[in-house]
Write an enzyme that holds these catalytic residues in place. Structure first.
Site, short mmCIF file in Angstrom:
data_model
loop_
_atom_site.label_atom_id
_atom_site.label_comp_id
_atom_site.label_asym_id
_atom_site.label_seq_id
_atom_site.Cartn_x
_atom_site.Cartn_y
_atom_site.Cartn_z
N GLU A 38 2.10 -11.61 5.81
CA GLU A 38 1.07 -10.94 6.61
C GLU A 38 1.52 -11.07 8.06
O GLU A 38 1.36 -12.10 8.70
CB GLU A 38 -0.30 -11.61 6.41
CG GLU A 38 -0.85 -11.49 5.00
CD GLU A 38 -1.46 -10.12 4.71
OE1 GLU A 38 -1.34 -9.21 5.57
OE2 GLU A 38 -2.04 -9.94 3.62
N HIS B 115 3.01 -6.94 4.57
CA HIS B 115 1.64 -6.45 4.80
C HIS B 115 1.22 -6.70 6.23
O HIS B 115 1.85 -7.47 6.97
CB HIS B 115 0.68 -7.17 3.85
CG HIS B 115 0.84 -6.76 2.42
ND1 HIS B 115 -0.01 -5.90 1.77
CD2 HIS B 115 1.79 -7.13 1.51
CE1 HIS B 115 0.39 -5.74 0.53
NE2 HIS B 115 1.49 -6.48 0.34
N HIS C 32 0.85 -1.21 0.00
CA HIS C 32 0.00 0.00 0.00
C HIS C 32 0.88 1.25 0.00
O HIS C 32 2.03 1.21 -0.41
CB HIS C 32 -0.99 -0.04 1.17
CG HIS C 32 -1.81 -1.31 1.18
ND1 HIS C 32 -2.84 -1.54 0.31
CD2 HIS C 32 -1.69 -2.44 1.95
CE1 HIS C 32 -3.35 -2.75 0.54
NE2 HIS C 32 -2.66 -3.33 1.53
N GLU D 169 -2.30 0.60 7.91
CA GLU D 169 -1.43 -0.48 7.47
C GLU D 169 -0.25 0.03 6.67
O GLU D 169 0.88 -0.48 6.82
CB GLU D 169 -2.22 -1.48 6.63
CG GLU D 169 -1.37 -2.67 6.16
CD GLU D 169 -2.06 -3.55 5.14
OE1 GLU D 169 -1.40 -4.50 4.67
OE2 GLU D 169 -3.24 -3.29 4.81
#
Length: 638
Positions: free
Chosen positions: A601, A537, A469, A484
């Site tokens: 993650e 992430h 992102h 995030e």
């Protein structure tokens, strides 16, 4: 009656002592000699007699030394104070009146100062302190004598080099001693016992077991007896002084202890009390000699202590001239320091670093530091350039070649030097090609330390780190407002820093809060020609109870699974979160990258507990360390 006399102590710097004038001693031609006998001993004054007002004056220092007067001086009031047991006499220079215990008393001559000495009447001072003063015209002799010897106290005191049994009182305390085994018996003829007979408390004295006093004569011919029982038979000295008869007991060397401590080898000489010492270094053969004057070895003290170290072969104990001698037979001469302790002496021999070497290994390299014994060290890691520094406190550098050129993928150079002296610090610096981790362990040889340095499998590798992102795409947002994109970037930067330290070249897909379309990210990595791609992430789900760590790869045969499994295996134990496994996915950054790729993650930002963890810099650093360790594991051996 016996008068008490204290031991003389003169605290005046420019004023020598009082002197005395004898009432009724006729003056003759100038220069005629006057003799002075104190307690049956002829003494020599340090200044000639002086005639004042038809009185003959002589220095009182010799009187004070033999009768035990303490003399004080007040420069402001020009007052002399003479103190004896139960008496205080004050005389003002130039006045013909003195105070005895606060009461005025006339003098037959005033106190005067001549050549920086104070002269005062002898008969007055002598009688005030309990002595008899007489004159013999035929021999022109002044006689001064204590009326009676008395014992008022017996004490044990500790001095440097010896214990002293002090028999204190007044008058001419004199006696003889007989020793049978560990018992010393003193007899003092003509002496009254003015203290309670029986045992004298000695406490837990290291040399004296007990003391007892008793009256041993008759009323007409008084005498006193002092019996000293030692814990161990040994020599003694007997000496008589003003108001005191002393028995000197030399301190004993009771034990020798030779130990190795980090940074040194230490000889501990245990004695029964404080002692003086001298030390000298001798050669051919090399030995360190420690002399303790006035001491004697205890019967149970070992005459030899094996050392068997790189510095010392053995320690020998014996008797030297006037005391105890301790010899350290040396295998190597080194710097030493000797210090006195309350009950002995300590000799500290500096450890030496004698050799440096480097060994290559499949997982890195080893720096071997050989010393004469255990070392005390402090380690520091420095950057720009990468270095490991080991400081060895108390150690002396004694290597033939202080620089070792290496130049492999792990270490460039090892060098050593004497960083500081007094206190000594030897320093070893290891210049690294890249840093992953290190450990200092004990080597196989006595006194050896090994610095194990893990080599970097990513040195020279080109690796892409992708912070998910960014910019206009915040990614998931936690209930507490944590974004995030910010978490991902912080962890990615930490991973990149670790990789660069380990010698890798890093390609950051984004290194700021910028918008990078997810569809172009694989193409950026492909064009850069990186060897691995790691995307970072923070997970999210509608069910806020969901937690854990998971790693994804694209099942395409490009080794993405191997990379993902390596990162997963390193990350799970470090983070300690629920293990959600290694999974496959069709994400763009996994499917379209031409190199092995994995997507991590780290934790669920949608879970309140894990959101707090992700907000913590310490947790982010652990995540970065885990990802970094997984990358190293993947590349090792490739």
């Amino acid at each position: 009656m016996l008068r008490r006399c204290l031991a003389f102590f003169c605290c005046l710097l420019w004023l020598s002592v009082s002197a005395v004038v004898i009432s009724g001693v006729p003056a003759r031609a100038a220069g005629s000699a006057i003799k002075l006998v104190i307690n049956d001993r002829l003494v020599q004054p340090d200044a000639p007699p002086v005639l004042r007002n038809n009185r003959t004056l002589v220095p009182l220092r010799v009187i004070s030394e033999n009768l035990g007067a303490q003399v004080g001086w007040d420069n402001r009031t020009r007052t002399v104070t003479v103190a004896g047991p139960g008496r205080e006499i004050r005389l003002v220079i130039g006045r013909s009146e003195a105070l005895v215990n606060g009461k005025a008393q006339k003098l037959d001559a005033p106190a005067v100062i001549i050549s920086n000495r104070t002269f005062v009447p002898l008969r007055f001072i002598g009688e005030a302190l309990g002595a008899e003063v007489g004159w013999q015209e035929k021999t022109r002799t002044v006689f001064v004598s204590s009326r009676q010897a008395e014992i008022t106290a017996v004490r044990v005191r500790r001095e440097v080099g010896r214990e002293v049994v002090a028999i204190a009182g007044s008058g001419p305390l004199k006696g003889s001693a007989i020793q049978l085994g560990a018992t010393i018996t003193l007899k003092l003829p003509g002496t009254l016992l003015k203290m309670a007979p029986g045992p004298v408390p000695v406490g837990d004295d290291p040399l004296v077991k007990s003391i007892a006093v008793a009256a041993a004569g008759t009323e007409k011919e008084p005498a006193a007896q002092v019996v000293i029982e030692l814990k161990e038979a040994g020599p003694f000295t007997l000496s008589s002084g003003p108001g005191e008869l002393t028995v000197g007991l030399p301190h004993r060397v009771t034990a020798l202890e030779y130990v190795q401590v980090p940074g040194a080898e230490v000889l501990k000489v245990h004695t029964s009390g404080p002692v003086a010492y001298t030390v000298q270094q001798l050669g051919s053969p090399d030995r360190l000699v420690l002399d303790l004057p006035g001491t004697v070895p205890a019967a149970a003290a070992p005459r030899e202590v094996p050392a068997d170290t790189a510095l010392t072969a053995r320690v020998r104990l014996g008797e030297g001239a006037g005391g105890t001698r301790i010899v350290l037979d040396q295998n190597r001469v080194t710097k030493f320091k000797v210090s006195a302790t309350p009950e002995g002496v300590e000799v500290r021999l500096a450890a030496q670093i004698t050799a440096l070497s480097y060994n290559r290994g499949p997982g890195g390299g080893e720096v071997h530091i050989q010393a004469t014994g255990p070392l005390a060290y402090h380690e520091t890691r420095l950057v720009n350039p990468e270095r490991l520094v080991l400081d060895f406190s108390g150690a002396v550098l004694a290597v033939d070649n202080p620089t070792v050129k290496v130049g492999d993928a792990t270490v460039r150079e090892v060098r050593a030097g004497q960083f500081a002296v007094d206190p000594d610090v030897a320093r070893v610096v290891v210049e690294l090609a890249a840093y992953v981790r290190h450990e200092v362990v004990t080597g196989a040889n006595p006194g050896e330390l090994v610095l194990q340095i893990v080599s970097s499998p990513v040195a020279g590798r080109y690796i892409a780190v992708d912070a998910g992102h960014g910019g206009a795409e915040p990614g998931a947002i936690g209930a507490g407002g944590l974004m995030e994109k910010d978490v991902n970037l912080d962890i990615a930067r930490r991973v990149a820093a670790l990789l660069r330290t380990a010698g890798a070249k890093v390609y950051m897909i984004r290194d700021g809060d910028t918008t990078v379309d997810f569809r172009v990210r694989p193409d950026m990595a492909n064009k850069a020609g990186v060897e691995a791609f790691i995307s970072i992430h923070s997970n999210s789900f509608t069910d806020t109870s969901k937690r854990g760590t998971e790693v994804y790869y694209y099942q395409d045969g490009r080794a993405g699974q191997e990379l993902a499994e390596a990162i997963h295996a390193a990350l799970i134990p470090i983070l300690g979160l629920p293990d959600r496994g290694v999974r496959t996915a069709n994400y763009n950054v996994l499917r379209y990258t031409a190199m092995p790729a994995a997507l991590v993650e780290v934790a669920y930002i949608s879970n309140p507990t894990e959101e707090k963890l992700l907000a913590d810099p310490a947790f982010r650093e652990k995540a970065a360390q885990g990802i970094f360790a997984g990358i190293l594991a993947y590349f090792r051996g490739k």
